[in-house]
Design a protein around this motif. Structure first.
Motif, short mmCIF file in Angstrom:
data_model
loop_
_atom_site.label_atom_id
_atom_site.label_comp_id
_atom_site.label_asym_id
_atom_site.label_seq_id
_atom_site.Cartn_x
_atom_site.Cartn_y
_atom_site.Cartn_z
N GLY A 823 0.61 -1.19 0.12
CA GLY A 823 0.04 0.02 0.03
C GLY A 823 1.32 1.46 0.11
N SER A 824 2.05 1.37 0.75
CA SER A 824 2.84 2.33 0.30
C SER A 824 3.21 2.97 -0.58
CB SER A 824 3.47 2.96 2.02
OG SER A 824 4.96 0.80 2.16
N VAL A 825 3.87 1.54 -0.83
CA VAL A 825 4.55 2.08 -2.42
C VAL A 825 3.24 2.25 -3.65
CG1 VAL A 825 5.77 1.19 -4.22
CG2 VAL A 825 6.44 0.30 -2.05
N PHE A 826 2.19 1.34 -3.31
CA PHE A 826 1.10 2.45 -4.42
C PHE A 826 1.11 4.18 -3.90
CE2 PHE A 826 -1.07 -2.70 -4.62
CZ PHE A 826 0.59 -2.45 -5.31
N ARG A 827 0.84 4.16 -2.83
CA ARG A 827 1.03 5.47 -2.56
C ARG A 827 1.72 7.00 -2.76
NH1 ARG A 827 -1.22 2.60 2.55
NH2 ARG A 827 -3.53 2.54 2.27
N ALA A 828 3.32 5.97 -2.59
CA ALA A 828 4.20 6.57 -3.17
C ALA A 828 4.37 7.20 -4.51
CB ALA A 828 4.63 6.20 -3.14
N LEU A 829 4.19 5.97 -5.66
CA LEU A 829 3.34 5.98 -7.38
C LEU A 829 2.40 7.36 -7.67
CD1 LEU A 829 3.44 2.58 -8.28
CD2 LEU A 829 5.44 4.13 -8.58
N GLN A 830 1.18 7.04 -6.60
CA GLN A 830 -0.20 8.42 -6.93
C GLN A 830 0.44 9.73 -6.41
OE1 GLN A 830 -3.40 7.54 -4.54
NE2 GLN A 830 -4.23 8.75 -4.65
N LYS A 831 1.48 9.65 -5.28
CA LYS A 831 1.71 10.90 -5.29
C LYS A 831 2.29 11.45 -6.03
CE LYS A 831 4.65 13.05 -1.55
NZ LYS A 831 5.23 13.35 -0.65
N GLY A 832 3.54 10.27 -6.65
CA GLY A 832 4.69 11.26 -7.88
C GLY A 832 3.06 11.65 -8.81
N LEU A 833 2.70 10.29 -9.55
CA LEU A 833 2.02 10.32 -10.43
C LEU A 833 0.93 12.05 -11.03
CD1 LEU A 833 1.35 7.02 -11.63
CD2 LEU A 833 3.03 8.93 -13.08
N SER A 834 0.34 12.60 -9.59
CA SER A 834 -0.82 13.19 -9.23
C SER A 834 -0.01 14.87 -9.42
CB SER A 834 -1.29 12.89 -7.90
OG SER A 834 -0.80 12.81 -6.88
N ARG A 835 0.81 14.59 -8.56
CA ARG A 835 1.85 16.34 -8.96
C ARG A 835 1.93 16.38 -10.56
NH1 ARG A 835 6.50 16.93 -5.41
NH2 ARG A 835 4.89 16.40 -3.28
#
Length: 879
Positions: A823-835
């Motif tokens: 879950g933490s890895v997916f959220r990190a990917l989402q954070k970078g892509l959403s920005r």
């Protein structure tokens, strides 16, 4: 889990006290924040708090003329010399008494420091190593009261100092024949500032009573005995005001200095006083800050008013002007407000303000880009962690906020307050769209939001009940009763339809909110329960009690599976009013906030102490302990107090010198004391701690503000499956032979960011899918974590987006089965892509508008060309 967390930033507080100052070489501003210093980059619109700390609150800052060295001095006179290029401490020094002002000479050779009634000049500390970084050059006495400010002349030869004795004195740093110390008198109040004009022949002095005096020097000559050539040359080189002369032996002409007042200006600002003042020498501008929150900009020497504005109702304790003279920095200590104003265009460059009182709670957004904080002033603020700035503030609450929570979508934030309301705020339109109340007025002490965001629960501290509302309708669904004490905390399980509630009645109750079955289970504790927290999988519950124990419970079987004794780890200090030592004291030695890590292997705990602890849940041991502050201006920082300060009337530091007969009326249970007292000291404490959903950072709400810690991966060597063949040379050889799969695997096993980046960027774009397909699943988490970090920092956006797409598509089934662990890895990917999605969307909108504008201009020009051709044809036909 890695615990190599390092201090990253301090948000929530932008200015406390002291002087704000611009860097003379660029558009950066430095502001004291307690015992730390925050740097505001006005070009990139970012802020960061420097990693070093003073022992007490910073009172004065000085920056060298080349902008490379900064000196910060605290309230006790202890100085810290730091490099602004490396943000590292170079040396320490103690002036042994409070310093009112410190200034570098324009040449950078000397440093002038106030020393009570005297002024001292020191040789400037530098980057080179020396036995003593500070060497005293000269001491100038002459004042009869404490010196307030000092200023240098343009040629670094003279100093003007102002004092509380209503006078200003002019000193010469080097011996000048005919020059004696000059005392400028005439003010009827304390002189706050004295400034040399650019030619060093005129001085402006500003009094506290709104009076500005202009002083001018007269140079006269008188002959003396002849001097040798060498002596004559040295004197002429050491004094820029001497007339030019030939290199011959002749009678030396001594310069006689005399100062006279040529003008006096009086101005009033609604019967208020001047509090702060600064001067821009190049543009001859004088900036004054008044006690009523008004600042004025004047042109000297006629004192012509250029601009005046009211930005606050409290006094402006510090004003500064940048090198070009276009921006004014204004700091208000009481409100914690910092404003940068461009007076030419009459617009704000920066306007930031922290919580008026302390913070009480915090919550991370699901993508870990933002943090929401609630304060005792009733405000809910949202901070951008990438910039460190607050970009929205909600003022709807009329009482202190006790809890804030994000919904799973991240578009709604909920807050509970002691004013008896629970509010929901829309983060797209920035408005309060739901207000939830109870049938009878109560004070809400905690808040919990269900995972889907459809149900909101709040606990009361006076009726001992839990209220349940629907987010969609705002209707009260149910009132849960059964506790016999104030509700201290609430938490929802992520996997089961359970709500955990803790109370001071020494119980933790589990409720089935959706089936409305009431209390499912009651977990009896040994002491009053302060906080509860569910693990990410929802199968384990952590309980903090007032006896300093953190217990771990199996929710399914209602059995305690472990516990951690945290009294010794918390290590609370001794307060000034404590009668017993910190070791024997049992008060406040418990954790008030708990939070599981993203993978559930660790738990973060904080309380009324300067320490925050991370425990391993499985082994039930302390992994690491962080000291969040070293500020001795806060109460509870010291383990031992001086016995000589303890008297029959209490600690000597807290005894007020006022001999009035007014009684000290203090309510029972009030720890802050009388806020009007001059000896009030805030207590160090951690009110809330949270792990970021990405697992790469954690934040804590403390007395000083919002502290953010992130993983320091630059100095951590953490290899995986290390062997003899795993070396940097073998990685280089595999890249040279175009064995991309081997090079990527070796770099992941060695686990150094520079080598992983080199191996990944060497893979051609059309080979990414093949390398991703044959990547072992054991290395998948490491590679996805690295790609997520590169999406935020690397300029190769399309390249790393391709990597993330191929990895997710090739290993989708495996990742779906381990959704909780990854879950933490997916959220990190989402954070970078959403920005990047947000940035690219705004860029595309700007480009589309620009193209539409250019197309419209082209159409207008083509119409004009057609019209001109038709007119020319008609003229030919008529002719």
């Amino acid at each position: 889990m890695k615990v190599a967390f390092k201090f990253k930033n301090l948000c929530g507080t932008v200015y406390r006290k002291g002087n704000v100052i611009f860097n003379p070489r660029d558009d950066t501003l430095f502001s004291p924040v307690g015992n730390r210093i925050t740097q505001f980059d006005l070009t990139r619109n970012t802020s960061r708090t420097l990693p070093f700390e003073n022992l007490t609150n910073v009172s004065k800052i000085a920056i060298s003329p080349d902008g490379t060295i900064m000196i910060s001095i605290d309230e006790d006179g202890r100085a810290l010399v730091a490099s602004l290029s490396q943000f590292a401490v170079l040396s320490y020094f103690n002036f042994k008494q409070p310093v009112s002002d410190v200034k570098y000479s324009p040449c950078g050779k000397f440093l002038a420091v106030t020393n009570g009634r005297r002024v001292q000049t020191w040789f400037s500390p530098s980057h080179s190593k020396a036995f003593s970084s500070f060497v005293l050059h000269q001491t100038f006495p002459g004042h009869y009261d404490d010196v307030i400010s000092i200023d240098w002349s343009s040629d670094s030869r003279y100093i003007v100092s102002t004092s509380k004795d209503m006078t200003a004195c002019v000193y010469s740093v080097e011996q000048v024949p005919g020059f004696t110390k000059a005392t400028l008198t005439g003010h009827r109040a304390s002189v706050l500032g004295g400034f040399f004009q650019k030619d060093s022949l005129t001085i402006y002095t500003v009094g506290e009573d709104c009076a500005v005096y202009v002083w001018e020097t007269r140079l006269g000559e008188e002959e003396s005995a002849p001097v040798p050539d060498a002596k004559l040359d040295s004197d002429e080189e050491n004094h820029s005001l001497d007339p030019s002369s030939k290199r011959v032996a002749r009678p030396m002409k001594r310069i006689r200095f005399s100062w006279r007042q040529i003008s006096r200006h009086l101005f009033l600002q609604k019967s208020t006083l001047v509090v702060s003042v600064t001067y821009h020498r190049e543009r001859d501008l004088l900036v004054l800050g008044f006690a009523n929150g008004v600042f004025s900009l004047y042109e000297m020497p006629e004192l012509t008013l250029i601009h005046s504005l009211s930005i606050s109702h409290e006094k402006l304790t510090s004003v500064a002007i940048n090198g070009s003279g276009d921006w004014l920095a204004l700091g208000c200590s009481k409100l914690g407000q910092l404003v940068i104003w461009e007076w030419g265009s009459e617009s704000f460059i920066l306007k930031q303000q922290g919580h008026f009182y302390g913070m009480t709670s915090l919550a991370f957004s699901p993508d870990a880009q933002h943090v929401a904080t609630g304060g005792e002033d009733g405000k809910v603020k949202i901070w951008d962690l990438s910039t460190g700035f607050c970009f929205v503030t909600f003022h709807e609450h009329t009482g202190g906020v006790t809890g804030v929570e994000y919904t799973q979508t991240g578009q709604v934030i909920c807050s509970a307050s002691i004013d008896g309301t629970v509010r929901a705020f829309d983060l797209i339109r920035y408005r309060n769209f739901r207000i939830m109340t109870s049938p009878k007025p109560v004070q809400f002490s905690c808040l919990a939001v269900e995972t889907s965001g459809d149900v909101i629960c709040a606990g009361s501290q006076d009726t001992f009940e839990i209220f349940v509302w629907s987010m969609r309708t705002g209707r009260l669904l149910e009132v849960l009763s059964g506790h016999q004490g104030p509700i201290s905390a609430l938490a929802f399980s992520s996997s089961q339809a359970l709500l955990a509630s803790s109370s001071w009645d020494k119980t933790v109750r589990l409720w089935d909110v959706f089936e409305r079955k009431g209390a499912v289970e009651s977990l009896q504790q040994t002491s009053e329960v302060i906080n509860v927290s569910f693990s990410p999988d929802g199968k384990e519950l952590a309980v903090s009690t007032m006896d300093g124990v953190v217990g771990f419970w199996d929710v399914g079987n209602a059995v305690q599976v472990g516990s951690v004794e945290g009294r010794r780890d918390l290590g609370s200090g001794r307060l000034e009013t404590d009668r017993v030592t910190a070791e024997r004291s049992t008060a406040n030695k418990f954790f008030t906030s708990l939070c599981y890590s993203a993978d559930g292997s660790c738990i973060l705990a904080g309380g009324r102490s300067k320490f925050v602890c991370i425990y391993d849940v499985k082994e039930q041991i302390l992994l690491k302990k962080f000291q969040i502050s070293q500020n001795r201006s806060l109460d509870g920082m010291k383990q031992f107090l001086r016995s000589s300060n303890m008297t029959e009337a209490g600690p000597l530091d807290l005894i007020d010198d006022d001999e009035s007969d007014v009684e000290d009326i203090r309510l029972p249970g009030v720890l802050a004391g009388d806020h009007s007292s001059r000896r009030h000291r805030p207590e160090i404490r951690t009110k809330s701690v949270r792990f970021a959903p990405t697992g790469q950072a954690w934040a804590a709400v403390s007395t000083e503000g919002l502290l953010v810690y992130s993983l320091d991966t630059s100095l951590v060597f953490d290899p995986f499956d290390l062997g003899v063949d795993v070396t940097s040379e073998s990685i280089t050889t595999a890249i040279r032979k175009q064995e991309y799969n081997t090079s990527v695997l070796l770099s992941l096993r060695l686990n150094e960011d520079s080598l992983i980046k080199r191996a990944l960027e060497a893979v051609p774009r059309d080979h990414i899918s093949i390398v991703s397909r044959f990547l072992p699943v054991a290395c998948l988490e490491r590679l996805l974590t690295f790609v997520a970090r590169q999406l935020e920092a690397s300029p190769h956006l399309e390249f790393y987006v391709t990597w993330s797409t191929q990895l997710l598509s090739e290993h989708g089934k495996f990742l779906k089965g381990r959704g909780a662990a990854m879950g933490s890895v997916f959220r990190a990917l989402q954070k970078g892509l959403s920005r990047h999605v947000t940035d690219l969307a705004s860029l595309c909108d700007q480009n589309s508008f620009a193209l539409q504008y250019l197309i419209s201009l082209r159409g207008q020009k083509s119409e004009k060309v057609v019209d001109s051709d038709q007119e020319s044809e008609e003229m030919i036909i008529t002719n």
